[in-house]
Write an enzyme that holds these catalytic residues in place. Structure first.
Site, mmCIF file in Angstrom:
data_model
loop_
_atom_site.group_PDB
_atom_site.id
_atom_site.type_symbol
_atom_site.label_atom_id
_atom_site.label_comp_id
_atom_site.label_asym_id
_atom_site.label_seq_id
_atom_site.Cartn_x
_atom_site.Cartn_y
_atom_site.Cartn_z
ATOM 1 N N GLY A 46 12.516 -27.638 -0.376
ATOM 2 C CA GLY A 46 13.303 -26.416 -0.366
ATOM 3 C C GLY A 46 13.518 -25.746 0.968
ATOM 4 O O GLY A 46 14.483 -25.014 1.148
ATOM 5 N N ASP A 104 10.279 -22.212 1.787
ATOM 6 C CA ASP A 104 11.399 -21.451 1.257
ATOM 7 C C ASP A 104 10.947 -20.223 0.484
ATOM 8 O O ASP A 104 11.487 -19.140 0.659
ATOM 9 C CB ASP A 104 12.319 -22.331 0.403
ATOM 10 C CG ASP A 104 11.609 -23.018 -0.754
ATOM 11 O OD1 ASP A 104 10.361 -23.035 -0.807
ATOM 12 O OD2 ASP A 104 12.303 -23.578 -1.626
ATOM 13 N N ASP A 107 5.558 -18.105 -3.934
ATOM 14 C CA ASP A 107 5.590 -17.752 -5.344
ATOM 15 C C ASP A 107 4.153 -17.569 -5.824
ATOM 16 O O ASP A 107 3.539 -16.543 -5.568
ATOM 17 C CB ASP A 107 6.325 -18.860 -6.102
ATOM 18 C CG ASP A 107 6.843 -18.448 -7.461
ATOM 19 O OD1 ASP A 107 6.449 -17.382 -7.966
ATOM 20 O OD2 ASP A 107 7.640 -19.197 -8.032
ATOM 21 N N LYS A 135 7.979 -13.794 -3.451
ATOM 22 C CA LYS A 135 8.059 -13.392 -4.867
ATOM 23 C C LYS A 135 6.652 -13.008 -5.325
ATOM 24 O O LYS A 135 5.906 -13.819 -5.859
ATOM 25 C CB LYS A 135 8.614 -14.541 -5.711
ATOM 26 C CG LYS A 135 8.878 -14.142 -7.163
ATOM 27 C CD LYS A 135 9.243 -15.330 -8.026
ATOM 28 C CE LYS A 135 10.690 -15.678 -7.910
ATOM 29 N NZ LYS A 135 11.076 -16.678 -8.951
ATOM 30 N N PHE A 156 14.913 -16.380 -11.160
ATOM 31 C CA PHE A 156 15.061 -17.734 -10.640
ATOM 32 C C PHE A 156 16.179 -17.720 -9.604
ATOM 33 O O PHE A 156 17.286 -17.244 -9.872
ATOM 34 C CB PHE A 156 15.396 -18.715 -11.773
ATOM 35 C CG PHE A 156 15.252 -20.139 -11.347
ATOM 36 C CD1 PHE A 156 14.018 -20.763 -11.389
ATOM 37 C CD2 PHE A 156 16.343 -20.844 -10.864
ATOM 38 C CE1 PHE A 156 13.873 -22.078 -10.968
ATOM 39 C CE2 PHE A 156 16.205 -22.159 -10.438
ATOM 40 C CZ PHE A 156 14.970 -22.772 -10.502
ATOM 41 N N VAL A 157 15.871 -18.224 -8.398
ATOM 42 C CA VAL A 157 16.849 -18.206 -7.315
ATOM 43 C C VAL A 157 17.252 -19.622 -6.906
ATOM 44 O O VAL A 157 16.469 -20.565 -7.027
ATOM 45 C CB VAL A 157 16.318 -17.436 -6.081
ATOM 46 C CG1 VAL A 157 16.195 -15.960 -6.386
ATOM 47 C CG2 VAL A 157 14.996 -17.987 -5.603
ATOM 48 N N ASP A 163 16.779 -24.992 -5.435
ATOM 49 C CA ASP A 163 17.589 -25.718 -6.411
ATOM 50 C C ASP A 163 17.241 -25.401 -7.858
ATOM 51 O O ASP A 163 16.227 -24.783 -8.165
ATOM 52 C CB ASP A 163 17.414 -27.218 -6.194
ATOM 53 C CG ASP A 163 16.045 -27.714 -6.634
ATOM 54 O OD1 ASP A 163 15.996 -28.665 -7.420
ATOM 55 O OD2 ASP A 163 15.021 -27.135 -6.194
ATOM 56 N N ARG A 169 21.428 -26.559 -3.893
ATOM 57 C CA ARG A 169 20.759 -26.439 -2.594
ATOM 58 C C ARG A 169 21.760 -26.146 -1.478
ATOM 59 O O ARG A 169 21.434 -25.500 -0.493
ATOM 60 C CB ARG A 169 20.014 -27.734 -2.245
ATOM 61 C CG ARG A 169 18.771 -28.000 -3.063
ATOM 62 C CD ARG A 169 18.012 -29.203 -2.496
ATOM 63 N NE ARG A 169 17.009 -29.720 -3.401
ATOM 64 C CZ ARG A 169 15.773 -29.240 -3.519
ATOM 65 N NH1 ARG A 169 15.400 -28.212 -2.791
ATOM 66 N NH2 ARG A 169 14.923 -29.781 -4.353
#
Length: 181
Positions: A46, A104, A107, A135, A156-157, A163, A169
């Protein structure tokens, strides 16, 4: 700018222009740390677009980092991650170096914590981390990033390297998947 397929409407969270300005600010912050022989380690997959733009911005601010990659996977049930597995490790000699891990999204924190511990164990002098998105709502590990692009809502991004089933992407912005209807 191409529109996403109707099956997955995407709302822009951060535009390409906003991302570019923030990356330049991140590069300034990293350059101010006066790192010695910096090594940027990108966490795949990512982060690949983010790290490409970041190292160009670092160059513009006087740094000449080397770059390497680590490919990590977190396996678990559904969208919940489990144990972190190394699919590809860094090849560079890390001993005594200032390392900046680039990912990226921060989380759960499992991947970043694993990467930081791994690079410290390989003898890095200093391990810093830079994430595009933070996040916090999903954090399960006590880990924070040294450099953060943006706060991320508990959504959800996709886009800018992130992706949904290896799609989206390529989007030049970061967006959220919207419910169809």
């Amino acid at each position: 700018m191409a529109e996403p397929p109707a099956s997955h409407p995407i709302a822009v969270l951060y535009s390409a222009q906003t991302i570019a300005a923030r990356i330049d600010a991140l590069a300034v912050g990293i350059a101010e740390r006066q790192l010695q022989a910096p090594l940027v380690v990108a966490v795949l997959k990512g982060s690949f677009i983010f790290v490409a733009d970041l190292i160009r911005a670092l160059h513009a601010h006087g740094l000449t980092p080397e770059i390497d990659f680590i490919f990590l996977a977190s396996y678990g049930s559904g969208t919940e991650g489990g144990a972190v597995e190394i699919l590809r490790d860094v090849e560079s000699d890390i001993a005594g170096r200032d390392v900046v891990i680039v990912d990226d999204i921060l989380d759960s924190g499992r991947t970043l914590l694993f990467a930081k511990e791994r690079l410290r164990a390989k003898g890095a002098r200093n391990v810093l981390s830079c994430v595009l998105l933070d996040k916090k709502a999903r954090r399960t590990e006590m880990v924070t990033a040294d450099f953060i692009g943006f706060e991320c809502p508990d959504r959800f991004v996709v886009g800018y390297g992130m992706d949904l089933g290896n799609r989206y992407r390529e989007l030049p912005f970061i967006g959220t998947i919207e419910a169809a209807g």
